[in-house]
Design an enzyme around this catalytic site. Sequence first.
Site, PDB file in Angstrom:
ATOM      1  N   ASP A 349       5.757 -21.952  14.579  1.00  0.00           N
ATOM      2  CA  ASP A 349       6.653 -22.770  13.768  1.00  0.00           C
ATOM      3  C   ASP A 349       6.074 -22.776  12.350  1.00  0.00           C
ATOM      4  O   ASP A 349       4.884 -22.501  12.164  1.00  0.00           O
ATOM      5  CB  ASP A 349       6.692 -24.180  14.368  1.00  0.00           C
ATOM      6  CG  ASP A 349       7.415 -25.166  13.467  1.00  0.00           C
ATOM      7  OD1 ASP A 349       8.527 -24.859  13.036  1.00  0.00           O
ATOM      8  OD2 ASP A 349       6.843 -26.238  13.195  1.00  0.00           O
ATOM      9  N   ASP A 540       4.895 -28.353  16.245  1.00  0.00           N
ATOM     10  CA  ASP A 540       4.467 -29.751  16.135  1.00  0.00           C
ATOM     11  C   ASP A 540       5.606 -30.756  16.214  1.00  0.00           C
ATOM     12  O   ASP A 540       5.372 -31.948  16.383  1.00  0.00           O
ATOM     13  CB  ASP A 540       3.719 -29.966  14.812  1.00  0.00           C
ATOM     14  CG  ASP A 540       4.665 -29.970  13.622  1.00  0.00           C
ATOM     15  OD1 ASP A 540       4.545 -30.850  12.766  1.00  0.00           O
ATOM     16  OD2 ASP A 540       5.540 -29.093  13.558  1.00  0.00           O
ATOM     17  N   ASP A 544      10.464 -28.707  18.624  1.00  0.00           N
ATOM     18  CA  ASP A 544       9.672 -27.619  19.206  1.00  0.00           C
ATOM     19  C   ASP A 544       9.420 -27.813  20.698  1.00  0.00           C
ATOM     20  O   ASP A 544       8.968 -26.884  21.379  1.00  0.00           O
ATOM     21  CB  ASP A 544       8.316 -27.495  18.488  1.00  0.00           C
ATOM     22  CG  ASP A 544       8.465 -27.039  17.051  1.00  0.00           C
ATOM     23  OD1 ASP A 544       9.379 -26.239  16.788  1.00  0.00           O
ATOM     24  OD2 ASP A 544       7.680 -27.486  16.198  1.00  0.00           O
TER      25      ASP A 544
END
Length: 647
Positions: A349, A540, A544
């Site tokens: 990410d 995080d 996600d």
Amino acid sequence: MAETTVHDHTHHHENEDHDHADHDHGDASSFKTYIPAITSFVMLLLGVVLDNLIKNDFFNTYLRLAWYILAYLPVGLPVLREVYETASKGQIFTEFLLMSLATIGAFGIGEYPEGVAVMLFYTIGELFQGAAVSRATKNIKALLDVRPDTASVYRNSVYQIVKPDTVLVDETIQIKVGEKVPLDGELLSEISSFNTAALTGESKPRTIRKGEPVLAGMLNLDKVIELKVKKEFKDSSLARILDLVQNATSRKAKTELFIRRFAAVYTPIIFFLALALVLVPFLFVPDYQFKVWLYRALVFLVVSCPCALVISIPLGYFGGIGAASANGILFKGSNFLDLITKVDTVVLDKTGTLTHGVFKVQKLVSALPEDEFLGYLVALESKSTHPIAKAIVAYAAAKNWVFASDIAEIAGMGLRGVVNGKVILAGNARLLKKFGIDYPVDLDQIPESIVMVAVDEVYAGYVLIADEIKSDAQDTIKCLQGAGIKQIVLLSGDKLSIVKKVAQELGIQTYHGDLLPEDKVSRLEALQKNKTGKIAFVGDGINDAPVLALSDIGIAMGAMGSDAAIETADVVIQTDQPSKIVTAIAIGKATKKVVFQNITLAFVVKAAVLILGAGGLATMWEAVFADVGVALLAILNAVRIQKMKFL
């Protein structure tokens, strides 16, 4: 107290209560634990001296037998008790039975010193195991030590000392200098410094400002502060970490599970082979002597004891989990130490993982003097709660602000107001177009967010706002590539132009932007169809969590990450440093290497001495080395993981 260490050994087999196991391991470091072994050792030494150096007929009577029985009992009784307890649970063929039969058999054929020595060295091996586990758990115990016992909460106009688990969300608590933060909260005071080593493994103090989160377990270094509690004690970061680490050993690696299943089948086979070694030669050997073949069978039993494997394999994984927690990385099970070594694709990410996830002014361009330009801009932005406005105000914190009037927000575009009699516009390109104000066309090509300013309908300049890339992000990508990761993919919900810029800066070839949570899932599923190894996803945010769950191994940024991401992940990085991904892989590989070394060592040495013992070329002393000596070497090898230096 040798019983304690034997019970430790049983915990490895039966996966009993962790608190009990931790308690036992703690006892392994106390002096009392060693008294039975020391007593047996001293009596064995005196017995050997009386046997060989002082020729005294009176010691060759029943007194000699009684002496060695007394030397045997301190270390032998706990093991005999284990034989009874495990047999009563239906587990007859255990290493406890092998050791008991071998030592009692040695007494039966008059080899008293050897009988005592085998049990003594077996107990010493157990003591070493207890000490090694104590070392491996020291990081967990350090976390337990930072768990605060009290909290000072503001109630009825005074601060009251209460138990942390009685404090409610949104109550105010006070933390003095040198005190541990008892609950997760938001800082009400202006600023303070905190030692976060217990949570993150980082020794460098961290500065936290008003409105920012403070986590339970941090140590207040600066001044008396106040927090608004945001989570109950049971939901705090510290409580969650403790739960994760204490339960980590319940999720076993495949190697560890295989060794247990192997030992369960292996032990009865060894028992019956030893029995055959006593009885079968009677049919084929002309000058068969029962005592000779019984001795060989006893040697066979001692050598065959699977202690080295049963002790050192779990200990190797336990050491890996301990080493990881010392580096601010929490593995939720030893199975993930194995899995992370097989990763060949890392999916990342962007926001909060490779970048800080916090907007900052990166650049200011204006024909006006900076103070004057910022004065106009901040006069408007100080009235807004938008993250970009907050970033501008923070950047200009030391400047002299001016007063603005008639401020109006133009939805999706920006702000309009009057400052010192001049009409100021602050916003995006659409705002300036709306009022027919020309600006440099090349500004439309900038991927980051920009705030343009116009004074009395004349373009005056802009500030560029961007999320900062973490300092170790670039090195992380290089190290991952160097560590054999074949593919690195960047997935983000941010606009593609920004994702592309970050990917190019970091050297990531494959990237995708403008993704919704379900888009990330579909991208990961596409990767899984073509994969050769395992896929790790690092993220995080709440968005996600689905991808973390779907990946082979999910890694969450734990310091500022969402609860959903942390709960779903298999590995939690407490420092929010992407470089810890590389460290986690290195620890996984080091653990796997140590476990493989231990298995190889145990099998090679045992096989050699088994062959020698069956042929009558190895005595009980060689058997002791093959069993206890190999176990000790394997334990010492496993403990090495704790001393290794990782990135």
